[in-house]
Design an enzyme around this catalytic site. Sequence first.
Site, PDB file in Angstrom:
ATOM      1  N   ASP A   1      66.650  73.950  35.203  1.00 20.36           N
ATOM      2  CA  ASP A   1      67.096  73.833  36.592  1.00 20.36           C
ATOM      3  C   ASP A   1      68.430  73.075  36.595  1.00 20.36           C
ATOM      4  OD1 ASP A   1      64.772  75.109  37.359  1.00 20.36           O
ATOM      5  OD2 ASP A   1      63.745  73.281  37.975  1.00 20.36           O
TER       6      ASP A   1
ATOM      7  N   HIS B   1      61.799  75.865  31.006  1.00 22.60           N
ATOM      8  CA  HIS B   1      60.446  76.210  31.455  1.00 22.60           C
ATOM      9  C   HIS B   1      60.410  77.650  31.931  1.00 22.60           C
ATOM     10  CE1 HIS B   1      62.730  74.457  34.824  1.00 22.60           C
ATOM     11  NE2 HIS B   1      61.992  75.176  35.651  1.00 22.60           N
TER      12      HIS B   1
ATOM     13  N   HIS C   1      64.301  79.131  31.789  1.00 21.66           N
ATOM     14  CA  HIS C   1      65.551  78.575  32.324  1.00 21.66           C
ATOM     15  C   HIS C   1      65.440  77.063  32.394  1.00 21.66           C
ATOM     16  CE1 HIS C   1      62.795  78.579  35.718  1.00 21.66           C
ATOM     17  NE2 HIS C   1      63.534  77.636  36.266  1.00 21.66           N
TER      18      HIS C   1
ATOM     19  N   ARG D   1      49.450  82.881  42.026  1.00 25.94           N
ATOM     20  CA  ARG D   1      49.971  81.512  41.922  1.00 25.94           C
ATOM     21  C   ARG D   1      50.947  81.303  43.063  1.00 25.94           C
ATOM     22  NH1 ARG D   1      51.285  77.240  38.306  1.00 25.94           N
ATOM     23  NH2 ARG D   1      53.453  76.558  38.503  1.00 25.94           N
TER      24      ARG D   1
HETATM   25  C1  OGA Z   1      61.773  77.575  39.565  1.00 22.36           C
HETATM   26  C2  OGA Z   1      60.576  77.399  38.722  1.00 22.36           C
HETATM   27  C3  OGA Z   1      58.138  77.470  38.566  1.00 22.36           C
HETATM   28  C4  OGA Z   1      56.971  77.952  39.373  1.00 22.36           C
HETATM   29  O1  OGA Z   1      61.623  78.169  40.666  1.00 22.36           O
HETATM   30  O2  OGA Z   1      62.871  77.111  39.166  1.00 22.36           O
HETATM   31  O3  OGA Z   1      60.708  76.920  37.629  1.00 22.36           O
HETATM   32  O4  OGA Z   1      55.849  77.555  39.048  1.00 22.36           O
HETATM   33  N1  OGA Z   1      59.376  77.746  39.218  1.00 22.36           N
HETATM   34  O5  OGA Z   1      57.153  78.706  40.316  1.00 22.36           O
HETATM   35 NI    NI Z   2      62.694  76.053  37.402  1.00 26.62          NI
END
Ligand code: OGA
Ligand code: NI
Length: 332
Positions: free
Chosen positions: A199, A254, A197, A264
């Site tokens: 942001d 990303h 996606h 994580r």
């Molecule tokens: C998000 C995102 C990445 C992560 O929440 O928009 O890209 O490492 N998260 O959690």
């Molecule tokens: Ni994100």
Amino acid sequence: MAVLSKQVAVPKSGFSPIPVIDMSEPESKHALVKACEDFGFFKVINHGISAELVSVLEHETVEFFSLPKSEKTLVAGYPFGYGNSNIGRNGDVGWVEYLLMNANLDSGSGPLFPSLLKSPGNFRNALEEYKTSVRKMTCDVLEMITDGLGIKPRNTLSKLVSDQNTDSILRLNHYPPCPLINKKTNGGKNVIGFGEHTDPQIISVLRSNNTSGLQINLTDGSWVAVPPDHSSFFFNVGDSLQVMTNGRFKSVRHRVLANGDKSRVSMIYFAGPSLTQRIAPLTCLMDNEDEMLYEEFTWSEYRNSAYNSRLSDNRLQQFERKTTHDNTLLND
Ligand code: OGA
Ligand code: NI
């Protein structure tokens, strides 16, 4: 000079040269602009945010996610609150659980942690302090960007996200180790933690523990792993900033892949404008012959349309303008 933003070919596999921006070095502003143009993504060091604050917040976050599911779901909600597997309301799922909060300065942390935690006050305080520090760092980065772009006044971008009533969000994500990845049948496959996606906001600020998983999509379509670094912050350009720079900055696609062994934990601050803010290409960045690539919209309109879309949708597409070039093609 401690600025590293190399224009080198990125290996198809392995790690990419993510631009590193040293906040203590004013000349980083040029590397910052280049990073936003080439990648829409960069890592910030010498940011001045207390390692202790970050580690307290991480500790409290881990405590929260360690609660039994029955307790976490007591604070489930939409759009804010606890969520598990389902991301948004349009069918996206991932190997992730999360806690989503309003990050307006005056919002407080709401009634999110009634009596679930041993020390809800510690979590609340760490969240408040974190939001304030990250918001300040975000404004500093946006001011370096405006400087680098040669735009005046310096707060042209930072003022969008510094007011009391901006629509900013804090998201805590937890990706538990994924047992599917170690099974022979699925050994070589990717399991999606958080699907691809962009942001929607102006800019997002991510901090994670040292577990890998985050990947960014380069302009040639390849995915590159971002080596985790728990002492730095990763910034990514959001859709709204792509529009305000008329496409000069890239809102980077990303995703997160699940990990077979380690969990994580990430915290993302999404710096958004106020709901009534108009988002349109900044005329000071355009030359006379440049065409506006996007129709103007308000943040509230865009946020609604993002909430109603799938994660991987190209959410900006419906706001793209037909350019004279497109019209010429149509008339041919
Ligand atoms: C998000 C995102 C990445 C992560 O929440 O928009 O890209 O490492 N998260 O959690
Ligand atoms: Ni994100």
